[in-house]
Design a protein around this motif. Structure first.
Motif, PDB file in Angstrom:
ATOM      1  N   ILE A  84       1.086  -1.215   0.386  1.00 24.70           N
ATOM      2  CA  ILE A  84       0.194  -0.136  -0.247  1.00 24.70           C
ATOM      3  C   ILE A  84       0.880   1.419  -0.110  1.00 24.70           C
ATOM      4  N   PRO A  85       0.436   1.671  -0.922  1.00 21.08           N
ATOM      5  CA  PRO A  85       0.231   2.097  -2.397  1.00 21.08           C
ATOM      6  C   PRO A  85       0.157   0.886  -3.001  1.00 21.08           C
ATOM      7  N   SER A  86      -0.951   0.415  -4.451  1.00 19.04           N
ATOM      8  CA  SER A  86       0.327  -0.184  -5.231  1.00 19.04           C
ATOM      9  C   SER A  86       1.369  -0.089  -5.843  1.00 19.04           C
ATOM     10  N   ILE A  87       1.942  -0.924  -5.667  1.00 15.12           N
ATOM     11  CA  ILE A  87       3.401  -0.884  -6.913  1.00 15.12           C
ATOM     12  C   ILE A  87       2.726  -1.062  -8.303  1.00 15.12           C
ATOM     13  N   ALA A  88       1.852  -2.190  -8.321  1.00 11.46           N
ATOM     14  CA  ALA A  88       1.108  -2.583  -9.879  1.00 11.46           C
ATOM     15  C   ALA A  88       2.530  -3.739 -10.855  1.00 11.46           C
ATOM     16  N   PRO A  89       2.305  -4.537  -9.646  1.00 11.01           N
ATOM     17  CA  PRO A  89       4.020  -5.753  -9.969  1.00 11.01           C
ATOM     18  C   PRO A  89       3.354  -6.921 -10.738  1.00 11.01           C
ATOM     19  N   SER A  90       4.784  -6.804 -12.093  1.00 14.34           N
ATOM     20  CA  SER A  90       4.626  -7.568 -13.004  1.00 14.34           C
ATOM     21  C   SER A  90       6.563  -7.887 -12.933  1.00 14.34           C
ATOM     22  N   THR A 126      19.701 -15.404  -7.066  1.00 12.72           N
ATOM     23  CA  THR A 126      20.725 -16.212  -6.016  1.00 12.72           C
ATOM     24  C   THR A 126      22.263 -16.205  -6.512  1.00 12.72           C
ATOM     25  N   SER A 127      22.398 -15.352  -7.406  1.00  9.70           N
ATOM     26  CA  SER A 127      24.062 -15.092  -8.356  1.00  9.70           C
ATOM     27  C   SER A 127      25.018 -13.939  -7.601  1.00  9.70           C
ATOM     28  N   SER A 128      25.875 -14.590  -7.149  1.00 11.60           N
ATOM     29  CA  SER A 128      27.131 -13.631  -6.601  1.00 11.60           C
ATOM     30  C   SER A 128      27.395 -12.891  -6.775  1.00 11.60           C
ATOM     31  N   LYS A 129      27.041 -12.283  -8.169  1.00  9.24           N
ATOM     32  CA  LYS A 129      27.654 -10.562  -8.690  1.00  9.24           C
ATOM     33  C   LYS A 129      26.860  -9.583  -8.159  1.00  9.24           C
ATOM     34  N   TYR A 130      25.469 -10.145  -7.367  1.00 10.70           N
ATOM     35  CA  TYR A 130      24.921  -8.595  -6.494  1.00 10.70           C
ATOM     36  C   TYR A 130      24.883  -9.616  -4.892  1.00 10.70           C
ATOM     37  N   PRO A 131      25.637  -9.472  -4.050  1.00  7.07           N
ATOM     38  CA  PRO A 131      26.110  -9.483  -2.871  1.00  7.07           C
ATOM     39  C   PRO A 131      24.724  -9.153  -2.276  1.00  7.07           C
ATOM     40  N   GLN A 132      24.954  -7.498  -2.363  1.00 11.70           N
ATOM     41  CA  GLN A 132      23.269  -7.319  -1.580  1.00 11.70           C
ATOM     42  C   GLN A 132      21.715  -7.567  -1.683  1.00 11.70           C
ATOM     43  N   LEU A 133      21.801  -7.719  -3.237  1.00 15.07           N
ATOM     44  CA  LEU A 133      20.083  -8.591  -3.911  1.00 15.07           C
ATOM     45  C   LEU A 133      20.305  -9.901  -3.618  1.00 15.07           C
ATOM     46  N   GLN A 134      21.469 -10.625  -3.370  1.00 17.47           N
ATOM     47  CA  GLN A 134      21.652 -12.536  -2.663  1.00 17.47           C
ATOM     48  C   GLN A 134      20.210 -12.747  -1.970  1.00 17.47           C
ATOM     49  N   GLY A 135      19.588 -14.143  -2.435  1.00 20.78           N
ATOM     50  CA  GLY A 135      18.484 -14.762  -1.711  1.00 20.78           C
ATOM     51  C   GLY A 135      17.265 -13.300  -1.585  1.00 20.78           C
ATOM     52  N   ASN A 136      17.166 -12.201  -2.206  1.00 22.11           N
ATOM     53  CA  ASN A 136      15.873 -11.603  -1.963  1.00 22.11           C
ATOM     54  C   ASN A 136      15.709 -11.555  -3.648  1.00 22.11           C
ATOM     55  N   LEU A 137      14.246 -11.020  -3.636  1.00 22.29           N
ATOM     56  CA  LEU A 137      12.864 -10.883  -4.515  1.00 22.29           C
ATOM     57  C   LEU A 137      13.595  -9.421  -5.042  1.00 22.29           C
ATOM     58  N   LEU A 138      13.467  -9.644  -6.183  1.00 21.22           N
ATOM     59  CA  LEU A 138      13.163  -8.681  -7.304  1.00 21.22           C
ATOM     60  C   LEU A 138      11.695  -8.688  -8.448  1.00 21.22           C
ATOM     61  N   VAL A 139      11.409  -7.734  -8.125  1.00 18.24           N
ATOM     62  CA  VAL A 139      10.274  -7.231  -8.859  1.00 18.24           C
ATOM     63  C   VAL A 139      10.085  -5.922  -9.544  1.00 18.24           C
ATOM     64  N   GLY A 140       9.493  -6.322 -10.333  1.00 16.86           N
ATOM     65  CA  GLY A 140       9.398  -5.086 -11.208  1.00 16.86           C
ATOM     66  C   GLY A 140       8.240  -4.052 -10.938  1.00 16.86           C
ATOM     67  N   SER A 141       7.774  -2.935 -11.398  1.00 15.04           N
ATOM     68  CA  SER A 141       6.681  -1.808 -11.087  1.00 15.04           C
ATOM     69  C   SER A 141       6.157  -1.415 -11.866  1.00 15.04           C
ATOM     70  N   LEU A 142       5.166  -1.516 -12.566  1.00 15.30           N
ATOM     71  CA  LEU A 142       4.924  -0.704 -13.484  1.00 15.30           C
ATOM     72  C   LEU A 142       4.400   0.509 -12.979  1.00 15.30           C
ATOM     73  N   LYS A 143       3.961   0.712 -12.572  1.00 18.98           N
ATOM     74  CA  LYS A 143       3.078   2.315 -12.039  1.00 18.98           C
ATOM     75  C   LYS A 143       4.158   3.257 -11.349  1.00 18.98           C
ATOM     76  N   PHE A 144       5.229   2.912 -10.927  1.00 18.55           N
ATOM     77  CA  PHE A 144       5.970   3.983 -10.173  1.00 18.55           C
ATOM     78  C   PHE A 144       7.082   3.953 -10.783  1.00 18.55           C
ATOM     79  N   GLU A 145       7.316   3.275 -12.296  1.00 13.29           N
ATOM     80  CA  GLU A 145       9.077   2.415 -12.800  1.00 13.29           C
ATOM     81  C   GLU A 145      10.408   2.582 -12.522  1.00 13.29           C
TER      82      GLU A 145
END
Length: 358
Positions: A275-281, A287-306
């Motif tokens: 809340i508010p909606s991000i309009a996820p897609s 899982t990649s070690s190329k992104y230590p800060q992101l590893q183990g987490n989710l990435l989600v696209g936002s249509l609404k907020f770009e």
């Protein structure tokens, strides 16, 4: 209206910003709905308007033999996925809006095919939802295989919230599970129930446009569009009801109330709601070690907020949210490639690669 006003407040996990770079890998795309990498490194991308594009690192080629697509509203050519044993059997899978059937309009279909000299061959429609409708909303649809080789795909409730999602005798607002050849597993939760759609695995969904397999548990996670507020992250469980529209954290686009209930016995609570909606897609676990800060987490696209959202997890709890690629455009799809890099489909731009910060 008091309840509505309360639901318009921000959720309790603040949103911060992190700096990441990007480079365009495939340009000149309109709505790159889904994508997957072939074993040789070529990238297949679906355009919502019905084109399937192959990119070999230098040039784009159009794939012929794509099924006829019903393009209306949110409907078109949707997701694409490879069979887990693609190297040996060559099967790829597509979801798309199809007008096959006696009624006017269309509904979501699932097809498998093989790719031969840039042409789809041996095409088989494995599932076609019914009945068709001329409504343009909520076709879904994402495709994921689990660790046992079962195929899961999503179909939205087609704008018929009071009819489809809570009725297991009707298509729409469901997650479906099939064997890889389109047959229905006999241990599906409603397989032995008279009149039920036997392919249904869970129900009470609104419009799931992001789905991925958890890299450790093997569970299927998804997110789905809420109305105004109330986009959700859920974990798919056998036979469970996810509540739409009986329970929701969202309200109507007009600001009026859908329901005064956000929970009810026998209905699953989301892992997280926006809340508010991000309009996820689009959604992928990193899982990649190329992104230590992101590893183990989710990435989600936002249509609404770009932007691309980094959803930090501790077990099944969301502890932090970060905006990546802020202002890049409407993010439609996101996957982690076999090279360990994250690829993002941006409407009006194309496919971009996420570059780790230095």
């Amino acid at each position: 209206m008091i309840a509505c006003a309360q639901r318009e407040k921000e959720n309790d996990v603040p949103l911060t910003t992190a700096n990441y770079d990007h480079e365009i890998v495939v340009d000149g795309l309109n709505i790159p709905w889904g994508m997957t990498f072939l074993p040789n490194g070529d990238l297949l991308v679906t355009e919502k308007t019905g084109e399937l594009i192959r990119f070999d690192g230098q040039k784009k080629a159009m794939i012929t033999g794509v099924p006829q697509v019903y393009v209306r509203g949110q409907g078109g050519l949707l997701d694409i996925a490879l069979h887990p044993d693609y190297k040996n059997n060559g099967w790829l899978y597509l979801t798309y809006a199809s007008d096959d059937g006696e009624e006017k309009g269309g509904h979501t279909a699932l097809m498998r095919a093989k790719l031969e000299n840039n042409t789809l061959v041996e095409k088989e429609v494995l599932y076609k939802a019914s009945p068709n409708t001329t409504k343009g909303q909520h076709f879904g649809s994402r495709i994921v295989f689990d660790n046992k080789g079962y195929l899961y795909f999503s179909i939205g409730e087609r704008g018929a919230r009071d009819v489809n999602p809570q009725d297991i005798t009707r298509d729409g607002g469901k997650i479906y599970r099939l064997n890889d050849d389109g047959s229905i597993p006999k241990d599906n939760p409603f397989y032995d129930q008279a009149d039920a759609k036997k392919a249904i695995y869970s129900y009470g969904h609104r419009n799931p446009q992001g789905m991925d397999k958890h890299p450790e548990s093997g569970k299927i996670w998804l997110h789905e569009h809420g109305p105004r507020g109330g986009d959700e992250i859920n974990i798919v469980e056998k036979g469970e009801n996810y509540g739409w529209p009986v329970i929701t954290y969202g309200i109507n686009y007009s600001g009026t109330e859908i329901t005064d209930q956000t929970s009810k016995p026998g209905m699953q609570q989301p892992i997280y709601y926006w809340i508010p909606s991000i309009a996820p897609s689009g959604m992928t676990f990193v899982t990649s070690s190329k992104y230590p800060q992101l590893q183990g987490n989710l990435l989600v696209g936002s249509l609404k907020f770009e932007y691309l959202e980094h959803v930090v997890l501790k077990g099944q709890q969301v502890t932090k949210r970060e905006k990546l690629l802020e202002g890049i455009g409407r993010v439609r799809s996101v996957i982690q490639g076999p090279d360990g890099f994250v690829y993002v489909g941006v409407e009006g731009t194309g496919i971009v690669k996420l570059i780790p910060k230095k």
